[in-house]
Design an enzyme around this catalytic site. Structure first.
Site, mmCIF file in Angstrom:
data_model
loop_
_atom_site.group_PDB
_atom_site.id
_atom_site.type_symbol
_atom_site.label_atom_id
_atom_site.label_comp_id
_atom_site.label_asym_id
_atom_site.label_seq_id
_atom_site.Cartn_x
_atom_site.Cartn_y
_atom_site.Cartn_z
ATOM 1 C CG ASN A 1 1.050 -6.188 6.203
ATOM 2 O OD1 ASN A 1 1.730 -7.159 6.465
ATOM 3 N ND2 ASN A 1 -0.249 -6.134 6.458
ATOM 4 C CB ALA B 1 -0.922 -0.021 1.218
ATOM 5 C CG HIS C 1 -0.222 4.381 3.848
ATOM 6 N ND1 HIS C 1 -0.245 3.545 4.933
ATOM 7 C CD2 HIS C 1 -1.147 3.895 2.987
ATOM 8 C CE1 HIS C 1 -1.146 2.596 4.738
ATOM 9 N NE2 HIS C 1 -1.710 2.789 3.564
HETATM 10 N N1 LIG Z 1 1.743 -5.210 2.156
HETATM 11 C C1 LIG Z 1 0.688 -4.428 2.312
HETATM 12 O O1 LIG Z 1 0.746 -3.217 2.074
HETATM 13 C C2 LIG Z 1 -0.598 -5.016 2.801
HETATM 14 C C3 LIG Z 1 -1.735 -4.213 2.787
HETATM 15 C C4 LIG Z 1 -2.908 -4.754 3.246
HETATM 16 C C5 LIG Z 1 -2.967 -6.062 3.725
HETATM 17 N N2 LIG Z 1 -1.837 -6.815 3.740
HETATM 18 C C6 LIG Z 1 -1.870 -8.201 4.245
HETATM 19 O O2 LIG Z 1 -2.310 -9.050 3.220
HETATM 20 C C7 LIG Z 1 -2.929 -10.212 3.778
HETATM 21 C C8 LIG Z 1 -4.274 -10.475 3.093
HETATM 22 O O3 LIG Z 1 -5.136 -9.367 3.281
HETATM 23 P P1 LIG Z 1 -6.691 -9.492 2.952
HETATM 24 O O4 LIG Z 1 -7.234 -8.128 2.974
HETATM 25 O O5 LIG Z 1 -6.921 -10.348 1.760
HETATM 26 O O6 LIG Z 1 -7.181 -10.282 4.259
HETATM 27 P P2 LIG Z 1 -8.515 -11.151 4.408
HETATM 28 O O7 LIG Z 1 -8.697 -11.341 5.862
HETATM 29 O O8 LIG Z 1 -9.619 -10.583 3.610
HETATM 30 O O9 LIG Z 1 -8.124 -12.554 3.726
HETATM 31 C C9 LIG Z 1 -7.116 -13.398 4.219
HETATM 32 C C10 LIG Z 1 -7.383 -14.786 3.681
HETATM 33 O O10 LIG Z 1 -6.322 -15.659 4.059
HETATM 34 C C11 LIG Z 1 -6.856 -16.838 4.622
HETATM 35 N N3 LIG Z 1 -5.927 -17.329 5.634
HETATM 36 C C12 LIG Z 1 -5.748 -16.910 6.892
HETATM 37 N N4 LIG Z 1 -4.756 -17.602 7.483
HETATM 38 C C13 LIG Z 1 -4.298 -18.460 6.555
HETATM 39 C C14 LIG Z 1 -3.284 -19.443 6.555
HETATM 40 N N5 LIG Z 1 -2.560 -19.703 7.660
HETATM 41 N N6 LIG Z 1 -3.075 -20.125 5.417
HETATM 42 C C15 LIG Z 1 -3.777 -19.859 4.293
HETATM 43 N N7 LIG Z 1 -4.788 -18.974 4.252
HETATM 44 C C16 LIG Z 1 -5.027 -18.281 5.372
HETATM 45 C C17 LIG Z 1 -8.189 -16.428 5.230
HETATM 46 O O11 LIG Z 1 -9.066 -17.518 5.266
HETATM 47 C C18 LIG Z 1 -8.666 -15.386 4.227
HETATM 48 O O12 LIG Z 1 -9.330 -16.016 3.161
HETATM 49 C C19 LIG Z 1 -3.043 -9.945 5.284
HETATM 50 O O13 LIG Z 1 -1.974 -10.583 5.962
HETATM 51 C C20 LIG Z 1 -2.871 -8.446 5.367
HETATM 52 O O14 LIG Z 1 -2.335 -8.066 6.615
HETATM 53 C C21 LIG Z 1 -0.671 -6.318 3.267
#
Ligand SMILES: NC(=O)c1ccc[n+]([C@@H]2O[C@H](COP(=O)([O-])OP(=O)(O)OC[C@H]3O[C@@H](n4cnc5c(N)ncnc54)[C@H](O)[C@@H]3O)[C@@H](O)[C@H]2O)c1
Length: 269
Positions: free
Chosen positions: A192, A126, A222
């Site tokens: 993140n 992001a 941000h």
């Molecule tokens: N890098 C960035 O800037 C940034 C920004 C936003 C979110 N993120 C991260 O990206 C990830 C996904 O975000 P999202 O909005 O899709 O979240 P979300 O909660 O909508 O979806 C996460 C998915 O992963 C699945 N899951 C959870 N634990 C798991 C595991 N151990 N193994 C496999 N699947 C698993 C869940 O069932 C869900 O379907 C999160 O970790 C979030 O923190 C990163």
């Protein structure tokens, strides 16, 4: 048209994965997701993943021989699956960047990628401007500060919600001040970006962080400010959240798409 030789698998099928999948199908990038790895307890309804291979076990995904795996799930998913993928020579992109605040996990992943002679890529997510931090740090950075400003609802389920009634806030309120390592550990789903800034710049302990809940904003804001021998730099983004997850910025999903396209590109800008 998707290229069948580009076998892309996702870990997780939440808001970000669904946005990525839809966006790739709309794009002319020529790549599409073909498989999903989720433990049985997180498995999405069959109708949501029609046409995709579904794996519950990382060994089965390794046997399927993906050309690229993209983690869009959680810190646990990085810990549980990514070392195995890398050791087996499978290039992997991760978006749960905050997981890398755990130094032993970071070291394990680095060793696994060396053993497997493949690469772990951390998306910009992001935030932007990481290229500036990476370039500037070799000449010395004296200060890197990150500020995250999100609507109160984006902090639901975090330690901030235990300390204050987020729904009653009338003005921008600081919910955390500290360094990037503390932020990544206390606010794993929101920090993140903090981790990406830390990794590109001066590390988790030296990156200062402020997190705010602002009832007056509908976007995820941000700001990164850096000073060093190179000069100074400041960047500010106002990101639209994903409709399915207010903690997650749409730009984060778009950054995964960009990382996938770069992975398969002959010319990288
Ligand atoms: N890098 C960035 O800037 C940034 C920004 C936003 C979110 N993120 C991260 O990206 C990830 C996904 O975000 P999202 O909005 O899709 O979240 P979300 O909660 O909508 O979806 C996460 C998915 O992963 C699945 N899951 C959870 N634990 C798991 C595991 N151990 N193994 C496999 N699947 C698993 C869940 O069932 C869900 O379907 C999160 O970790 C979030 O923190 C990163």
């Amino acid at each position: 048209m998707a290229d069948e030789s580009k076998r892309i698998a996702l870990i997780g099928y939440g808001a970000m994965a669904r946005s990525l999948q839809a966006s790739l199908l709309r794009s002319e990038a020529g790549v599409a997701v073909a498989a999903v790895l989720v433990p049985a307890e997180f498995a999405p309804p069959a109708s949501e993943i029609a046409g995709l291979e579904l794996f519950h076990d990382v060994a089965d995904l390794v046997a399927w021989r993906p050309s690229l795996v993209v983690e869009c799930a959680s810190h646990d998913a990085v810990r549980d699956f990514v070392p195995t993928l890398l050791r087996n020579g499978i290039d992997t992109i991760i978006v749960s960047t905050g997981s890398l605040a755990d130094k032993s996990l970071f070291d394990d992943l680095e060793v696994a990628a060396k053993v497997g002679r493949c690469r772990l890529t951390v998306v910009s997510g992001a935030i932007g401007g990481l290229d500036v931090l990476r370039s500037a740090r070799s000449a010395g950075l004296s200060k890197v500060a990150y500020t995250g400003i999100k609507p109160p609802i984006a902090w639901a389920g975090t330690p901030a919600a235990d300390r204050m009634d987020l729904t009653a806030l009338l003005e921008p309120t600081v919910i955390f001040e500290g360094n990037a390592r503390q932020a990544a550990q206390l606010y794993p789903k929101n920090a993140n970006v903090t981790a990406a800034v830390a990794l590109a710049g001066v590390g988790f302990d030296a990156t200062s962080v402020a997190l705010l809940a602002d009832p007056g904003t509908a976007t995820n804001g941000h700001r990164v400010e850096a000073t060093g021998a190179f000069g100074s730099f400041s960047i500010e983004l106002q990101n639209q959240p994903l409709p399915d997850n207010p903690k997650t910025s749409w730009l984060a999903a778009l950054s995964i798409q960009e990382a996938i396209v770069r992975h398969f590109s002959s010319v990288v800008v």
